[in-house]
Design a protein around this motif. Structure first.
Motif, short mmCIF file in Angstrom:
data_model
loop_
_atom_site.label_atom_id
_atom_site.label_comp_id
_atom_site.label_asym_id
_atom_site.label_seq_id
_atom_site.Cartn_x
_atom_site.Cartn_y
_atom_site.Cartn_z
N PHE A 159 0.85 -1.19 0.00
CA PHE A 159 0.00 0.00 0.00
C PHE A 159 0.88 1.23 0.00
O PHE A 159 2.08 1.15 0.31
CB PHE A 159 -0.92 0.02 1.24
N THR A 160 0.31 2.36 -0.38
CA THR A 160 0.99 3.65 -0.22
C THR A 160 0.06 4.57 0.56
O THR A 160 -1.17 4.51 0.42
CB THR A 160 1.33 4.30 -1.57
N LEU A 161 0.65 5.42 1.37
CA LEU A 161 -0.16 6.35 2.15
C LEU A 161 -0.76 7.45 1.29
O LEU A 161 -1.67 8.16 1.72
CB LEU A 161 0.67 6.95 3.28
N ALA A 162 -0.28 7.57 0.04
CA ALA A 162 -0.84 8.55 -0.88
C ALA A 162 -2.14 8.06 -1.50
O ALA A 162 -2.95 8.86 -1.97
CB ALA A 162 0.17 8.88 -1.98
N THR A 163 -2.36 6.74 -1.51
CA THR A 163 -3.54 6.20 -2.19
C THR A 163 -4.49 5.45 -1.27
O THR A 163 -5.61 5.12 -1.66
CB THR A 163 -3.12 5.24 -3.33
N ALA A 164 -4.07 5.14 -0.06
CA ALA A 164 -4.90 4.37 0.87
C ALA A 164 -5.13 5.15 2.16
O ALA A 164 -4.21 5.80 2.67
CB ALA A 164 -4.24 3.03 1.19
N THR A 165 -6.32 5.07 2.70
CA THR A 165 -6.58 5.65 4.01
C THR A 165 -6.15 4.67 5.09
O THR A 165 -6.01 3.46 4.85
CB THR A 165 -8.08 5.96 4.19
N ALA A 166 -5.96 5.19 6.29
CA ALA A 166 -5.58 4.33 7.40
C ALA A 166 -6.64 3.26 7.64
O ALA A 166 -6.31 2.09 7.90
CB ALA A 166 -5.37 5.17 8.66
N ARG A 167 -7.90 3.64 7.54
CA ARG A 167 -8.98 2.68 7.77
C ARG A 167 -8.96 1.57 6.72
O ARG A 167 -9.18 0.39 7.04
CB ARG A 167 -10.33 3.40 7.76
N GLU A 168 -8.68 1.92 5.46
CA GLU A 168 -8.59 0.90 4.41
C GLU A 168 -7.44 -0.06 4.67
O GLU A 168 -7.58 -1.27 4.46
CB GLU A 168 -8.43 1.58 3.05
N ILE A 169 -6.31 0.46 5.11
CA ILE A 169 -5.16 -0.40 5.40
C ILE A 169 -5.51 -1.37 6.52
O ILE A 169 -5.20 -2.57 6.46
CB ILE A 169 -3.93 0.45 5.78
N GLY A 170 -6.16 -0.87 7.57
CA GLY A 170 -6.54 -1.73 8.68
C GLY A 170 -7.53 -2.80 8.27
O GLY A 170 -7.36 -3.98 8.62
N TYR A 171 -8.54 -2.41 7.52
CA TYR A 171 -9.56 -3.37 7.10
C TYR A 171 -8.91 -4.48 6.25
O TYR A 171 -9.16 -5.67 6.47
CB TYR A 171 -10.66 -2.67 6.30
N LYS A 172 -8.10 -4.08 5.29
CA LYS A 172 -7.50 -5.07 4.40
C LYS A 172 -6.57 -6.02 5.16
O LYS A 172 -6.54 -7.22 4.88
CB LYS A 172 -6.75 -4.38 3.26
N THR A 173 -5.82 -5.48 6.13
CA THR A 173 -4.91 -6.33 6.90
C THR A 173 -5.68 -7.45 7.60
O THR A 173 -5.25 -8.61 7.58
CB THR A 173 -4.15 -5.49 7.93
N MET A 174 -6.81 -7.10 8.20
CA MET A 174 -7.61 -8.14 8.86
C MET A 174 -8.20 -9.08 7.83
O MET A 174 -8.18 -10.32 8.00
CB MET A 174 -8.73 -7.49 9.68
N VAL B 93 -3.38 6.21 13.67
CA VAL B 93 -3.44 4.89 14.31
C VAL B 93 -4.86 4.58 14.76
O VAL B 93 -5.32 3.43 14.66
CB VAL B 93 -2.45 4.81 15.48
N ASP B 94 -5.57 5.59 15.25
CA ASP B 94 -6.97 5.39 15.62
C ASP B 94 -7.78 4.88 14.43
O ASP B 94 -8.58 3.94 14.56
CB ASP B 94 -7.59 6.71 16.11
N GLU B 95 -7.58 5.49 13.26
CA GLU B 95 -8.31 5.08 12.07
C GLU B 95 -7.87 3.70 11.58
O GLU B 95 -8.68 2.90 11.09
CB GLU B 95 -8.13 6.12 10.96
N LEU B 96 -6.58 3.42 11.70
CA LEU B 96 -6.06 2.10 11.33
C LEU B 96 -6.78 1.02 12.14
O LEU B 96 -7.26 0.01 11.60
CB LEU B 96 -4.56 2.05 11.59
N TYR B 97 -6.89 1.26 13.44
CA TYR B 97 -7.56 0.28 14.30
C TYR B 97 -9.06 0.26 14.08
O TYR B 97 -9.71 -0.79 14.26
CB TYR B 97 -7.21 0.54 15.76
N ALA B 98 -9.63 1.37 13.67
CA ALA B 98 -11.05 1.37 13.32
C ALA B 98 -11.32 0.41 12.17
O ALA B 98 -12.32 -0.32 12.16
CB ALA B 98 -11.52 2.77 12.97
N GLY B 99 -10.42 0.40 11.18
CA GLY B 99 -10.55 -0.54 10.07
C GLY B 99 -10.36 -1.97 10.49
O GLY B 99 -11.10 -2.87 10.07
N LEU B 100 -9.35 -2.22 11.34
CA LEU B 100 -9.13 -3.56 11.87
C LEU B 100 -10.35 -4.06 12.62
O LEU B 100 -10.82 -5.19 12.43
CB LEU B 100 -7.92 -3.57 12.80
N ARG B 101 -10.90 -3.21 13.49
CA ARG B 101 -12.06 -3.61 14.30
C ARG B 101 -13.31 -3.80 13.45
O ARG B 101 -14.13 -4.69 13.71
CB ARG B 101 -12.30 -2.58 15.40
#
Length: 334
Positions: free
Chosen positions: A58-73, A105-113
């Protein structure tokens, strides 16, 4: 010899040697979508892990933190689905630059959750470290599957039908729209971006299909359909005939392929990160598997080929001609 020479899968083969030193509870170690361990009360324990690295996955220019978290899970849940299992617990480890905002990081974990809630997965621990150059997120997942129901890549037999869930190539089309934006129908771009960042692990589908019987092998499509066909064929010691015309490709994916002047079949065969399931099934059970899945969700299950003896190789039928199916797909280090 360096890592580029042997590639990701050559490296994995080297790492397997001597990895299991106390084998009593290990049924399957390195070599499938998840490790399989002896469990409790009629179940096997499944364990898997995936790492996503900035500017590789992923790149931080094209992905939101929430998207990264969701996809990781999601990609980890998909590994459990490929074994026929139920995902349950996850541990998340992060490498973060010190200057990254806490809100990121809050948004990253929002995607994971969000993804965890959808599939019933708890986040029960992990680790955080400083990473001065690139963000890294690693997730380890635990699940379970009934004894006797676990699916492996190694069970395909000549005569089996090759099946795939959903449609293929959407994630690769989505990546093109992110890295090289062009004028395109908004609904097609939205579809492809969703397929890239928010894949749907096929847990409900495989859990519905198992009681129907007949599924002999499974793999999830992370590195591309062709790469997974080769992986499954190698593990099972068989050949495969793929029907090009049968490979399911969504209309939006075809639209984007035309805009990017690419063959939509190439998206489907080599693009990767669709996280659909590639299955082999006894021919007399195909209809029962399709019916069982249709009763719980709208995901199509499409026959796309058949399993043949290894001596016949891995081939594809295009316009009535049977041709060698060239290997390909994503391979780290190469």
């Amino acid at each position: 010899m360096n890592l580029k020479t042997i590639g990701e899968f050559g490296l994995i083969e080297r790492l397997k040697a001597g990895a299991v030193v106390v084998p009593d509870k290990v049924i399957m170690g390195i070599g499938d979508d998840a490790a399989v361990l002896k469990g409790e009360r009629g179940y096997l324990t499944l364990a898997s892990t995936d790492m996503l690295v900035e500017d590789i996955h992923f790149t931080l220019a094209t992905a939101t933190a929430r998207e990264i978290g969701y996809k990781t899970m999601a990609v980890n849940v998909s590994d459990i689905a490929a074994m026929g299992g139920i995902p349950e617990q996850a541990l998340v480890s992060l490498g973060l630059r010190p200057e990254q905002p806490v809100e990121f990081v809050d948004e990253l974990y929002a995607g994971l959750r969000e993804c965890g809630r959808r599939f019933g997965v708890n986040i029960i621990g992990g680790d955080t470290v400083s990473s001065p150059r690139a963000m890294v997120i690693n997730l380890a997942i635990l699940g379970r599957v009934e004894e006797g129901a676990c699916l492996y890549r190694s069970g395909a037999r000549p005569g089996d039908v090759l099946l795939v869930t959903g449609d293929l190539g959407g994630s690769a089309a989505g990546l093109d729209t992110l890295l090289s934006p062009r004028p395109a129908p908004p609904e097609a771009v939205t579809f492809a971006r969703e397929r890239h960042f928010r894949p749907t692990p096929r847990v409900a589908e495989i859990r519905a299909a198992l009681p129907a019987g007949g599924i002999t092998a499974a793999d999830d499509i992370s590195d591309g359909l062709v790469a997974e066909i080769y992986t499954l064929a190698r593990a099972s010691g068989v050949g495969i005939i793929l029907e090009a015309a049968a490979v399911p490709i969504a209309p939006a994916t075809r639209q984007l392929a035309a805009i990017y002047q690419k063959d939509p079949l190439d998206y489907a065969l080599y693009g990767g990160e669709d996280f659909e399931l590639l299955l082999t099934c006894r021919p007399d059970k195909v209809a029962a598997v399709q019916k069982a899945i249709a009763e719980v969700c709208p995901t199509p299950v499409t026959p796309i080929g058949k399993v043949v003896p290894a001596a016949e190789g891995i081939t594809i039928i295009i316009d009535g001609k049977r041709l060698p199916l060239n290997p390909g797909g994503y391979n780290h280090f190469r």
